[in-house]
Design an enzyme around this catalytic site. Structure first.
Site, PDB file in Angstrom:
ATOM      1  N   LYS A  28       8.163  -5.741   8.315  1.00 24.59           N
ATOM      2  CA  LYS A  28       9.012  -4.568   8.536  1.00 24.59           C
ATOM      3  C   LYS A  28       9.885  -4.754   9.787  1.00 24.59           C
ATOM      4  CE  LYS A  28       6.001  -1.090   6.367  1.00 24.59           C
ATOM      5  NZ  LYS A  28       5.157   0.085   6.722  1.00 24.59           N
ATOM      6  N   TYR A  68       9.814   3.857  -1.448  1.00 26.74           N
ATOM      7  CA  TYR A  68       8.852   4.824  -0.903  1.00 26.74           C
ATOM      8  C   TYR A  68       8.866   6.145  -1.694  1.00 26.74           C
ATOM      9  CZ  TYR A  68       7.618   1.896   3.130  1.00 26.74           C
ATOM     10  OH  TYR A  68       7.125   0.896   3.949  1.00 26.74           O
ATOM     11  N   ASN A 131       4.101  -0.007  11.924  1.00 23.48           N
ATOM     12  CA  ASN A 131       2.868  -0.712  11.537  1.00 23.48           C
ATOM     13  C   ASN A 131       3.116  -2.078  10.889  1.00 23.48           C
ATOM     14  OD1 ASN A 131       3.728   0.161   9.071  1.00 23.48           O
ATOM     15  ND2 ASN A 131       1.862   1.299   8.560  1.00 23.48           N
ATOM     16  N   HIS A 134       4.166  -4.294   5.155  1.00 23.74           N
ATOM     17  CA  HIS A 134       3.902  -3.570   3.903  1.00 23.74           C
ATOM     18  C   HIS A 134       3.224  -4.512   2.925  1.00 23.74           C
ATOM     19  CE1 HIS A 134       4.516  -1.146   0.272  1.00 23.74           C
ATOM     20  NE2 HIS A 134       4.823  -2.288  -0.307  1.00 23.74           N
ATOM     21  N   GLU A 145       7.453  -2.678  -7.284  1.00 23.69           N
ATOM     22  CA  GLU A 145       8.102  -3.026  -6.012  1.00 23.69           C
ATOM     23  C   GLU A 145       8.769  -4.401  -6.068  1.00 23.69           C
ATOM     24  OE1 GLU A 145       4.913  -0.451  -3.326  1.00 23.69           O
ATOM     25  OE2 GLU A 145       4.954  -2.625  -3.149  1.00 23.69           O
TER      26      GLU A 145
HETATM   27  P1  IDP Z   1       0.453   1.661   3.574  1.00 23.45           P
HETATM   28  O1  IDP Z   1       1.736   1.052   4.106  1.00 23.45           O
HETATM   29  O2  IDP Z   1      -0.745   1.222   4.384  1.00 23.45           O
HETATM   30  O3  IDP Z   1       0.275   1.472   2.098  1.00 23.45           O
HETATM   31  P2  IDP Z   1       1.182   4.414   2.979  1.00 23.45           P
HETATM   32  O4  IDP Z   1       0.255   5.565   3.057  1.00 23.45           O
HETATM   33  O5  IDP Z   1       1.612   3.930   1.631  1.00 23.45           O
HETATM   34  O6  IDP Z   1       0.554   3.235   3.854  1.00 23.45           O
HETATM   35  O7  IDP Z   1       2.474   4.809   3.813  1.00 23.45           O
HETATM   36  C1  IDP Z   1       3.649   4.056   3.720  1.00 23.45           C
HETATM   37  C2  IDP Z   1       4.227   3.866   5.091  1.00 23.45           C
HETATM   38  O8  IDP Z   1       4.651   5.125   5.598  1.00 23.45           O
HETATM   39  C3  IDP Z   1       3.241   3.362   6.153  1.00 23.45           C
HETATM   40  O9  IDP Z   1       3.055   1.963   6.123  1.00 23.45           O
HETATM   41  C4  IDP Z   1       3.921   3.816   7.428  1.00 23.45           C
HETATM   42  O10 IDP Z   1       5.045   2.977   7.731  1.00 23.45           O
HETATM   43  C5  IDP Z   1       4.452   5.178   6.996  1.00 23.45           C
HETATM   44  N1  IDP Z   1       3.501   6.246   7.287  1.00 23.45           N
HETATM   45  C6  IDP Z   1       2.409   6.603   6.580  1.00 23.45           C
HETATM   46  N2  IDP Z   1       1.761   7.641   7.132  1.00 23.45           N
HETATM   47  C7  IDP Z   1       2.474   7.953   8.235  1.00 23.45           C
HETATM   48  C8  IDP Z   1       2.333   8.967   9.241  1.00 23.45           C
HETATM   49  O11 IDP Z   1       1.413   9.785   9.233  1.00 23.45           O
HETATM   50  N3  IDP Z   1       3.279   8.980  10.228  1.00 23.45           N
HETATM   51  C9  IDP Z   1       4.322   8.108  10.271  1.00 23.45           C
HETATM   52  N4  IDP Z   1       4.498   7.144   9.335  1.00 23.45           N
HETATM   53  C10 IDP Z   1       3.593   7.068   8.338  1.00 23.45           C
HETATM   54 MG    MG Z   2       1.477   2.172   0.520  1.00 27.92          MG
END
Ligand code: IDP
Ligand code: MG
Length: 169
Positions: A28, A68, A131, A134, A145
């Site tokens: 990312k 997303y 984070n 992905h 995807e």
């Molecule tokens: P993942 O990437 O671990 O699968 P998901 O729940 O699918 O997590 O969420 C997609 C992305 O959305 C996350 O990787 C992160 O970048 C963002 N995200 C998820 N939850 C939060 C949050 O509570 N605050 C800010 N960003 C979030």
């Molecule tokens: Mg996800």
């Protein structure tokens, strides 16, 4: 070897062994900005999944919304769109037995502050909005995807000379 075709994502099943899968990985914007793309690739290579496709792409709003789509309406959605479109990402397809879960466990928990040390997020992050990486969460998501980011001819299925020592194949 039994071959099954499932949107190009589930590739083969060896006896009753694990299914060979493909999964989409993104380094990312924060990972690219911090020079951690190579580290992410190295960790996945060392774990044993096989790189099958790779490109740099600056995600636009339309692609971000499609990628997303499951998060539309969530409080973090607008911030997520801004983040993922802020700089180019490195998009990859990785392949191997149980590749979806192997990649997810190498990445660590969504919130880096809670991710285990030894995972990519647990070793390099502490903010859920940054984070780093992905990885598709299921074979079905991976199929959807990968289609958003890659043409089929941009993905290569190949074998390493010492494949049997890594994947048993
Ligand atoms: P993942 O990437 O671990 O699968 P998901 O729940 O699918 O997590 O969420 C997609 C992305 O959305 C996350 O990787 C992160 O970048 C963002 N995200 C998820 N939850 C939060 C949050 O509570 N605050 C800010 N960003 C979030
Ligand atoms: Mg996800």
């Amino acid at each position: 070897m039994r071959y099954i075709k499932d949107n190009g994502t589930r590739i083969s099943v060896r006896g009753d062994g694990p299914v060979t899968e493909r999964t989409l990985v993104l380094a990312k914007p924060d990972a690219v900005a911090r020079g951690l793309t190579g580290e992410i690739i190295s960790r996945l290579e060392a774990r044993g999944v096989r790189l099958a496709g790779l490109k740099m792409i600056w995600i636009d709003e339309d692609l971000a919304k499609r990628h997303y789509s499951a998060h539309v309406g969530k409080p973090f959605f607008e911030g997520l769109l801004k983040y993922i479109t802020s700089l180019p990402v490195v998009a990859m397809v990785w392949e191997g037995p149980s590749a979806v879960s192997v990649v997810r466990s190498t990445m660590g928990a969504t919130n880096p502050a809670q991710a285990q040390p030894g995972t990519i997020r647990g070793d390099f992050g502490m903010d859920i909005s940054n984070n780093l990486v992905h990885g598709s969460d299921s074979v079905e998501s991976a199929g959807r995807e990968i289609e958003l980011f890659f043409k089929e001819e941009e993905i290569y299925s190949w074998k390493r000379p010492h494949e049997k020592y890594i994947t048993g194949e």
